[in-house]
Write a protein that holds these residues in place. Sequence first.
Motif, PDB file in Angstrom:
ATOM      1  N   LEU A  13     -27.200  18.598  10.929  1.00  0.00           N
ATOM      2  CA  LEU A  13     -28.501  19.197  10.633  1.00  0.00           C
ATOM      3  C   LEU A  13     -29.232  18.410   9.547  1.00  0.00           C
ATOM      4  O   LEU A  13     -30.434  18.135   9.663  1.00  0.00           O
ATOM      5  N   LEU A  14     -28.518  18.018   8.510  1.00  0.00           N
ATOM      6  CA  LEU A  14     -29.120  17.236   7.432  1.00  0.00           C
ATOM      7  C   LEU A  14     -29.611  15.893   7.956  1.00  0.00           C
ATOM      8  O   LEU A  14     -30.742  15.484   7.682  1.00  0.00           O
ATOM      9  N   ASP A  15     -28.779  15.214   8.712  1.00  0.00           N
ATOM     10  CA  ASP A  15     -29.151  13.900   9.234  1.00  0.00           C
ATOM     11  C   ASP A  15     -30.347  14.002  10.184  1.00  0.00           C
ATOM     12  O   ASP A  15     -31.280  13.192  10.115  1.00  0.00           O
ATOM     13  N   ARG A  16     -30.336  15.000  11.056  1.00  0.00           N
ATOM     14  CA  ARG A  16     -31.448  15.177  11.995  1.00  0.00           C
ATOM     15  C   ARG A  16     -32.737  15.542  11.261  1.00  0.00           C
ATOM     16  O   ARG A  16     -33.825  15.089  11.642  1.00  0.00           O
ATOM     17  N   THR A  17     -32.625  16.331  10.207  1.00  0.00           N
ATOM     18  CA  THR A  17     -33.802  16.680   9.419  1.00  0.00           C
ATOM     19  C   THR A  17     -34.362  15.440   8.743  1.00  0.00           C
ATOM     20  O   THR A  17     -35.577  15.203   8.761  1.00  0.00           O
ATOM     21  N   ALA A  18     -33.500  14.647   8.139  1.00  0.00           N
ATOM     22  CA  ALA A  18     -33.944  13.411   7.499  1.00  0.00           C
ATOM     23  C   ALA A  18     -34.630  12.504   8.519  1.00  0.00           C
ATOM     24  O   ALA A  18     -35.706  11.951   8.246  1.00  0.00           O
ATOM     25  N   ASP A  24     -33.714   7.498   6.908  1.00  0.00           N
ATOM     26  CA  ASP A  24     -32.388   7.118   7.384  1.00  0.00           C
ATOM     27  C   ASP A  24     -31.460   7.216   6.174  1.00  0.00           C
ATOM     28  O   ASP A  24     -31.556   6.386   5.260  1.00  0.00           O
ATOM     29  N   LEU A  25     -30.614   8.226   6.142  1.00  0.00           N
ATOM     30  CA  LEU A  25     -29.782   8.463   4.961  1.00  0.00           C
ATOM     31  C   LEU A  25     -28.863   7.291   4.649  1.00  0.00           C
ATOM     32  O   LEU A  25     -28.640   6.969   3.479  1.00  0.00           O
ATOM     33  N   GLU A  28     -30.907   4.796   2.955  1.00  0.00           N
ATOM     34  CA  GLU A  28     -31.234   5.264   1.603  1.00  0.00           C
ATOM     35  C   GLU A  28     -30.101   4.954   0.630  1.00  0.00           C
ATOM     36  O   GLU A  28     -30.346   4.584  -0.518  1.00  0.00           O
ATOM     37  N   VAL A  29     -28.866   5.078   1.079  1.00  0.00           N
ATOM     38  CA  VAL A  29     -27.715   4.736   0.239  1.00  0.00           C
ATOM     39  C   VAL A  29     -27.673   3.228   0.011  1.00  0.00           C
ATOM     40  O   VAL A  29     -27.536   2.761  -1.127  1.00  0.00           O
ATOM     41  N   LEU A  30     -27.824   2.468   1.078  1.00  0.00           N
ATOM     42  CA  LEU A  30     -27.758   1.005   0.964  1.00  0.00           C
ATOM     43  C   LEU A  30     -28.872   0.438   0.081  1.00  0.00           C
ATOM     44  O   LEU A  30     -28.666  -0.563  -0.609  1.00  0.00           O
ATOM     45  N   SER A  31     -30.025   1.089   0.089  1.00  0.00           N
ATOM     46  CA  SER A  31     -31.148   0.600  -0.712  1.00  0.00           C
ATOM     47  C   SER A  31     -31.104   1.096  -2.157  1.00  0.00           C
ATOM     48  O   SER A  31     -31.928   0.706  -2.969  1.00  0.00           O
ATOM     49  N   LEU A  79     -35.047  15.651  -0.126  1.00  0.00           N
ATOM     50  CA  LEU A  79     -35.705  14.907   0.949  1.00  0.00           C
ATOM     51  C   LEU A  79     -37.134  14.532   0.563  1.00  0.00           C
ATOM     52  O   LEU A  79     -37.600  13.434   0.896  1.00  0.00           O
ATOM     53  N   SER A  80     -37.801  15.386  -0.178  1.00  0.00           N
ATOM     54  CA  SER A  80     -39.148  15.058  -0.664  1.00  0.00           C
ATOM     55  C   SER A  80     -39.102  13.883  -1.626  1.00  0.00           C
ATOM     56  O   SER A  80     -39.959  12.992  -1.584  1.00  0.00           O
ATOM     57  N   LYS A  81     -38.100  13.874  -2.491  1.00  0.00           N
ATOM     58  CA  LYS A  81     -37.932  12.775  -3.447  1.00  0.00           C
ATOM     59  C   LYS A  81     -37.726  11.452  -2.705  1.00  0.00           C
ATOM     60  O   LYS A  81     -38.327  10.426  -3.054  1.00  0.00           O
TER      61      LYS A  81
END
Length: 87
Positions: A13-18, A24-25, A28-31, A79-81
């Motif tokens: 659900l979190l991944d689909r929402t993002a 792309d979570l 986001e981690v890699l960056s 997610l807004s951040k």
Amino acid sequence: MTKPEVLKRHASLLDRTATRLGLDLEEEVLSGHLEFDEIADAVLRCVSCANPKDCEHWLERQSTSEKSTPVYCRNRELLSKLQEAHT
């Protein structure tokens, strides 16, 4: 302890929402915009939601131009951040 299938459901659900929000979570981690532990915390916040079916219904809608999560989303701030980091 939370059952693995519950964690998987909420991680999805979190991944689909993002994704719905254009995020792309993993990227986001890699960056460096997000720590892996923040994803784990976000999944746990999602698990604590009383009605994930509302989220599933929101995700099933055909809209692809969502600008923010529903107001009830426990990860709305995170997610807004992340969205703001790309503007």
